[in-house]
Each structure stands twice: as structure tokens, then as C-alpha cells.
Write a protein that holds these residues in place. Structure first.
Motif, short mmCIF file in Angstrom:
data_model
loop_
_atom_site.label_atom_id
_atom_site.label_comp_id
_atom_site.label_asym_id
_atom_site.label_seq_id
_atom_site.Cartn_x
_atom_site.Cartn_y
_atom_site.Cartn_z
N PHE A 1 75.63 107.90 -1.78
CA PHE A 1 74.28 107.96 -2.35
C PHE A 1 74.22 107.29 -3.72
CE2 PHE A 1 74.90 111.56 0.49
CZ PHE A 1 73.92 111.27 1.44
N GLU B 8 73.18 118.07 2.56
CA GLU B 8 74.04 118.42 3.69
C GLU B 8 75.45 117.85 3.49
OE1 GLU B 8 71.96 117.07 7.17
OE2 GLU B 8 70.36 118.56 6.90
N PHE B 9 75.56 116.62 3.00
CA PHE B 9 76.85 115.97 2.76
C PHE B 9 77.65 116.76 1.72
CE2 PHE B 9 79.21 112.69 0.24
CZ PHE B 9 80.08 112.25 1.22
N GLU C 108 67.75 115.39 1.58
CA GLU C 108 68.23 116.30 2.62
C GLU C 108 69.62 115.89 3.12
OE1 GLU C 108 66.45 118.73 6.42
OE2 GLU C 108 65.53 116.79 5.91
N GLN C 109 69.83 114.60 3.34
CA GLN C 109 71.13 114.11 3.80
C GLN C 109 72.19 114.35 2.72
OE1 GLN C 109 68.29 112.40 3.81
NE2 GLN C 109 67.97 111.41 5.77
N ALA C 110 71.85 114.11 1.47
CA ALA C 110 72.79 114.33 0.36
C ALA C 110 73.17 115.79 0.26
CB ALA C 110 72.20 113.82 -0.95
N GLN D 72 66.71 110.40 0.33
CA GLN D 72 67.90 110.92 1.01
C GLN D 72 68.30 112.32 0.56
OE1 GLN D 72 68.24 108.41 -1.26
NE2 GLN D 72 68.44 106.50 -0.14
N ASN E 28 62.86 113.71 -3.81
CA ASN E 28 62.74 112.40 -3.18
C ASN E 28 61.58 111.73 -3.90
OD1 ASN E 28 64.76 112.31 -1.24
ND2 ASN E 28 63.55 113.40 0.27
#
Length: 162
Positions: free
Chosen positions: A113, A22-23, A18-20, A16, A66
Motif C-alpha cells: 500500500f 485485512e492485510f 478495507e484491504q489494508a 484500499q 478512503n
């Protein structure tokens, strides 16, 4: 001897990163997603999937990978503390980071996360180190009962004791 070093946290995500990045960069000022290294047709990972990268939160660089599920999963043994100037900042960071996460006690939370954060108003430090031991103890006892730290409640507890 002159040494030039740079220390940055490195976070291990299952898949995660990339998602983290961005968040987190949407929450903190002066933040950005840096380079993201993606797998190519090397056979080590799915082509296009993020392997590693960097992001900056309020001027501090984080590195991340990752790495898969083997070591994924953060514990409270490592957390990041945010010193907040006032209740408005406490509320903002608490609500933002808690989105999809879970509350803990004494100003701690885990984000979506699993990373632990301490959201701490600077007023807490002032009150728990008050020169009057009764005020300091009352503020400490009030904090120990809270999930999100509420400055007005800390001050009321200290004032009632002093």
C-alpha cells in the motif's frame, strides 16, 4: 486541569482501506478490524464502499479513510518501526510486510500500500551503541550495506573489529 486524550495515527488511502486493514491484521498479533463506515445512498460515494474505519495492530488503534487520490501516497517521511526480539521476528515481519511491496535499505521497506516500515532487531541498537567505538562503527557500517537486517552479520562485523 486534567486532560484525557488519545492519539492515533490516521492513514489516508485512495480506496484500499478495507484491504489494508485485512492485510495488516493478519500479520500482527492482538489485532482486529474495527468499525468500517460505508457510504449509503447519500450521493457522496458509491453505496457500500468503505469511507472510513478503524483497525487495531498489536493493541494500537489506527484510523483511516478512503480519501481518494488527491492526497494518497505515503512517503518515507512517516514510517512505523517494529522492534524485533530476534532474527526470527525480523524475518517474519520483513517477509510478511514485503509481500507485494518493495525493499529499501537499512531495514526499511514499503508494503503493497506504499506505507513504510522499519524492521529493526533490538540487537542492532545494542551493537551500534557498543562502548567500544570500533565495534559500534563496524556494526553501523554493516547495517548501512543491508536491506533486511541480519543480526548474525552485524555481530560478525562487530566481533571482527573488536
Amino acid at each position: 486541569m486534567s486532560l484525557s486524550t488519545s492519539i492515533s495515527p490516521c492513514l489516508w488511502f485512495d480506496d484500499q482501506l478495507e484491504q489494508a486493514a485485512e492485510f495488516y491484521t493478519k500479520i500482527f498479533p492482538n489485532s482486529s478490524v474495527g468499525h468500517l463506515t460505508r457510504y449509503t445512498e447519500s450521493g457522496y460515494g458509491e453505496t457500500g464502499r468503505v469511507m472510513a474505519g478503524e483497525f487495531t495492530l498489536d493493541g494500537m488503534t489506527f484510523r483511516a479513510i478512503n480519501g481518494g487520490p488527491e492526497l494518497a501516497g505515503f512517503t518515507e517521511a512517516v514510517s512505523f518501526s517494529i522492534a524485533c526480539a530476534d532474527q526470527t521476528e525480523v524475518d517474519y515481519y520483513w517477509d510478511s510486510l514485503l509481500d507485494g511491496g518493495e525493499e529499501s535499505m537499512c531495514g526499511w521497506l514499503k508494503d503493497r500500500f506504499g506505507l513504510s516500515w522499519q524492521i529493526v532487531p533490538t540487537r542492532l541498537y545494542e551493537l551500534v551503541s557498543d562502548p567500544d567505538p570500533a565495534r559500534a562503527d563496524a556494526a553501523t557500517q554493516a547495517m548501512l550495506q543491508m536491506r533486511k537486517i541480519v543480526v548474525a552479520d552485524l555481530e560478525a562485523a562487530a566481533d571482527a573489529a573488536g
